[in-house]
Write an enzyme that holds these catalytic residues in place. Sequence first.
Site: not given
Ligand code: NOJ
Length: 578
Positions: A100, A207, A257, A331-332
Site C-alpha cells: 500500500d 492510496d 484508490e 478497512h474503510d
Molecule cells: C484511504 C485509506 O484507505 C484510509 O484508511 C486512509 O485513512 C486515507 N486513505 C488516508 O490515507
Amino acid sequence: MGAHERDLGKTVVYQIYIKSFCDSDGDGTGDLRGITSKLDYLAYLGVDYVWITPFFPSPQRDNGYDISDYCAVDPVFGTMDDFDELVAEARRRGIGIMLDMVLCHTSSEHVWFQRALAGDERYRSYYILRDGRGSTGPGDPGEPPTNWQSAFGGSMWEWEPRLGKWYLHMHDVTQPDLNWDNPEVRAELAQVVRFWRDRGVAGFRFDVVSLISKPEVFEDAGPEGGRSLIADGPHVHEYLQELVREAGIDGMLTVGEMAATTLENCVRYTNPASHELGMVFSFHHLKVDYLNGKKWALQDPDIARLRELFATWQERMQEGHGWSALFWNNHDQPRAVTRFGGREGVGEAGGSWELAAKMLGVCAHLMQGTPYIFQGEEIGMVNAGYASIDDYRDVESHNAYRALVEAGSTPAEALHVVGERSRDNGRTPMQWTDAPGAGFTAGEPWLAIPASSVLVNVAAEKGRPGSILEFYRELVRLRHELGVIADGRVRFIDPGVGAPRAIMFERWLESEAAREAAEAGAPVRLLTVCSFDEGASSVDLPDAWCSAEQLIGNYGDVRQCGGTLALRPFEAQVLWTR
Ligand code: NOJ
C-alpha cells in the site's frame, strides 16, 4: 482482449488489514509473521495476490496511513527480515504480495516535514503552503486560504507558526499533503516504489491517488466540497504515467484508490494504452445508503441506484477498455453483509446472514473486473456492534460522534450512527476461532473482538459443506477456470417490476473464445441474478435462459417456471448455457 486484461480477469486479490489479521507475538496487534503463519489458509482460499495495508514506521494517528519512513518496517509489525520471509513464503505458494503506497501525504513526523518545519527551503517546497485569507503580513494567520473540509472533519488547512503558513491536509492534521507539482517530490516517491519493487513485491495499491494533483487555482468549494474540486486534478494522468515509468512497474498488478473520481477518468487511468494503472477502486456504489450523500446520515440502501451504478460503470468501463476492482468491503467500510441486509441469524446455516453473504459474493465475483476479498468477508464477518464510543479507535469515528452530538443528536443516536458507519466495523480482529482472543491474539487486542466471533469464525466454516468460506472458495475456483467469468463481456438487464431489489446481468464469450469454450463443454454464456430483497420476488427470464442450469447459487435448486424465475430472500443464481 489483450493479454494484460486477460490476466487481470483471472486474478483474485485478498486484502489484509495488518493490525487485525494475526498477532504472532501477543502484543495485541497483528504483524508480518502473523501473516506468514496464515499463508496456507490463503492458499486454501485460492487467492493470487495479497494486499497488505501499511506496516511502515508511523505514529499511527491514521493506523499507518500516516507514514514517517517509507522504506522501513515499523517494529510493531516486525522486521525487514520478516518481510523478506513473507515474500518468499508467499511466492512458494504462488501468491504475490502487494503493498500500500500512501504517496499523497506523509506523516507530520516524516523527516521531510520536520525539515520543512526547521525552515529548510527545499523541504518547504515538498508540501502545500499558503498565506491566510485576510492576513495583514508575516505572523498573522488570517483565515484558512479556502473553505475546504478535510475527510475526517474540520478545515483542510492548519496554521503552523514555524512555517509561517497554512499547510494543506486532506485527511488528519498530522497528514500534510505532498506537493506533486515539485519534480523532486515525484522523483523521491518513484524511488520509494522502486525500492519495494526491487524487494520482490508483486503489486501496489496507491492510496487516494486521484487526489495527488491539486488545482492550479485554489477557490472556495460549493456544496460538493473541496475533495471533488481536487479529485482527478490537471496533471494526475501525467504524474501517474511518470511514476509508473520511473518506478519500473508497468505491467505489474496495480490498483488506484480513486476518491471522488469520475467514470471518464477511471477509463483513462486503466486503459492499457495509458500506461497508468491496472485497475481502480471507485466508491459510488458504497454510497447508496448515504442520506443526501452524507456518510453520517443513514438511509436504507437504494438498490435501484446501486443497479444503475453497476450497469453504467461496468458497461462504460468495458466500452473504454478500462478495468475495475470489484469489492464490497475494505478497512474503510462497514461490513457489507450487515449493510445490505444479512442481520438475521448471524452464525446460523441457512439464515439471511448466510444467504446475503453468499449473494454479495456472487454479485461481485461474477462481474467484469478483478475481485477483492477483504479479510473476514469470506466467513461473513459482521459489524462490530460495540456498546460504547470508547470501544472505537478510529479518529474519523470519534470526530463524527462529536460532530453529531454537537449538532443535537443524543449520545445514543450518535452511537447508533457510528455503529452503522464506523470504519472500525471493517477493522475488528480477524475471527479465526471461538476462543477469547478469536485466535487472533493471545494478548489484549488493540481493538475489541466482536461478540459475534463465537459464532462466526474460520474454524467453524473451514471444510464445512455449505459454509460461506467454502462458497467463496468455489467462486475463486470458477473465476480461475472459466473464461466467461475472467474475460467475458458484460451487459446489464432490467429485472422488471416483479423484482425491484434485484440486479441481473449477462456475461458471454465471443468468436474464437466462445468456440473453444463450447468445444470443451464449458459455459459460453452466464446469467447472474442477485436479489437484495429479504422477501420473495420474481424476474422475467429472457427466453434463452428458460431451461438453463445452475452454475452456482445460494439455494441448491433453481425455481424456473415458464418465463419466470422465482426469487427467494437474498437469492443468488448463476445460470449457464453453451
Ligand atoms: C484511504 C485509506 O484507505 C484510509 O484508511 C486512509 O485513512 C486515507 N486513505 C488516508 O490515507
